[in-house]
Design a protein around this motif. Structure first.
Motif, PDB file in Angstrom:
ATOM      1  N   ILE A   6       0.861  -1.196  -0.137  1.00 39.80           N
ATOM      2  CA  ILE A   6       0.060   0.182  -0.040  1.00 39.80           C
ATOM      3  C   ILE A   6       0.846   1.217   0.071  1.00 39.80           C
ATOM      4  O   ILE A   6       1.731   1.488   0.684  1.00 39.80           O
ATOM      5  CB  ILE A   6      -0.889   0.124   1.191  1.00 39.80           C
ATOM      6  N   PHE A 205      -7.052  -7.619   4.387  1.00 46.22           N
ATOM      7  CA  PHE A 205      -7.879  -7.303   3.359  1.00 46.22           C
ATOM      8  C   PHE A 205      -8.919  -8.413   3.527  1.00 46.22           C
ATOM      9  O   PHE A 205      -8.617  -9.516   3.725  1.00 46.22           O
ATOM     10  CB  PHE A 205      -7.201  -7.348   2.167  1.00 46.22           C
ATOM     11  N   PHE A 217      -9.682  -0.804   0.030  1.00 48.21           N
ATOM     12  CA  PHE A 217      -8.888   0.417   0.666  1.00 48.21           C
ATOM     13  C   PHE A 217      -9.207   1.821   0.496  1.00 48.21           C
ATOM     14  O   PHE A 217      -9.114   2.557   1.243  1.00 48.21           O
ATOM     15  CB  PHE A 217      -7.447  -0.018   0.425  1.00 48.21           C
TER      16      PHE A 217
END
Length: 301
Positions: A6, A205, A217
């Motif tokens: 991320i 997740f 996200f």
């Protein structure tokens, strides 16, 4: 190991852009992340601040060509500031270099002449040019054990383009503005990650697949921005009430602050909500055709 990397861009701890990548390292994610930022906002950031994980020749070259002022560290930036690094006479960066005749001088005074160059290609396809210099005769040198461990004469490789970027970056990072940005970086994206992962207990997740994970996200990021905005607005109302009691001029300041605050997150929120809606429409069409149930999203409180 985690399957997704991320990447976040923040301003005043508001998430302004995000990216999900299937790469373990951060170096190869900077360029696509900046391109995605430009596609979202139709303009590019003037200043980019990042840690040493993003410092590479390819990234520096891209930001220089894009007109971005980069405050991005590179490997060994902090190590270079130490006394032991500066006094290491055998390190390449401390060897004497003659620009006119293009040769280095080793600690014993022997010339290291230019012997050619080679090209190094990274896994991203970027080609770097490295020049080679070799000593004439290291046999019998009393400093050989401290200088190098090769059985033949010492060979060094120098990337002048990367050194140029490092020198330019070093001057920026050591300036007053660079010290300010380095201090702010620790409390910008790191605090956002801590708020999402630790305080909100969101560390996994629920969906699979790059597109689904990015949508999931994105909803988390929107929830984070709305929560931050609610706290800012509540504090702003109290501050405005206080200003009415004290001075009329300060009310104008708070109104300008509120306007810039809303502009800061408007484009991100609307754009990401639009992408989420498109994804949910596709999922709904697929559900109608196949009879698959839609996944449940866990929103942050």
């Amino acid at each position: 190991k985690p399957a997704y990397n991320i990447q976040l861009a923040t301003e005043n701890q508001f998430i302004t852009n995000l990216g999900i990548y299937r790469r373990a390292g951060d170096t190869g994610t900077l360029i696509p992340f900046l391109k995605d930022f430009r596609e979202t906002y139709h303009r590019q950031s003037f200043i980019v601040v990042a840690d040493a994980g993003y410092g590479s020749e390819q990234n520096y070259e891209f930001m220089e060509n894009a007109g971005i002022e980069a405050f991005v560290k590179y490997n060994y930036f902090h190590k270079e500031q130490k006394r032991a690094w500066k006094k290491d006479a055998f390190a390449i960066q401390n060897l004497y270099y003659n620009r006119e005749q293009d040769y280095y001088v080793c600690p014993m005074g022997q010339h290291m002449e230019y012997t050619g160059q080679r090209k190094s290609k990274s896994d991203l396809g970027y080609v770097s040019v490295l020049k080679r210099y070799q000593a004439q005769n290291c046999e019998g040198c009393p400093l050989k054990s401290q200088c190098h461990k090769s059985k033949t004469n010492r060979i060094i490789e120098v990337n002048y383009n990367l050194n140029r970027h490092k020198q330019k970056t070093r001057e920026k990072l050591m300036s007053e503005e660079g010290i300010y940005h380095r201090g702010r970086r620790c409390i910008e994206p790191e605090a956002v990650f801590a708020q999402i992962k630790h305080n909100s207990a969101w560390n996994r997740f629920r969906l699979r697949g790059l597109e689904k994970v990015k949508t999931e996200f994105t909803l988390v990021a929107i929830a984070h921005n709305l929560r931050k905005l609610a706290k800012k607005v509540s504090a702003l109302f109290f501050f405005t009430y206080f200003c009415r009691i004290t001075s009329r001029k300060k009310i104008i300041v708070t109104r300008n602050f509120a306007a810039s605050l809303f502009r800061n997150i408007k484009y991100f929120t609307l754009r990401k909500l639009y992408l989420c809606r498109k994804w949910m429409q596709k999922r709904l069409q697929k559900t109608i055709k196949t009879g698959i149930t839609l996944p449940n999203f866990d929103f942050l409180a």
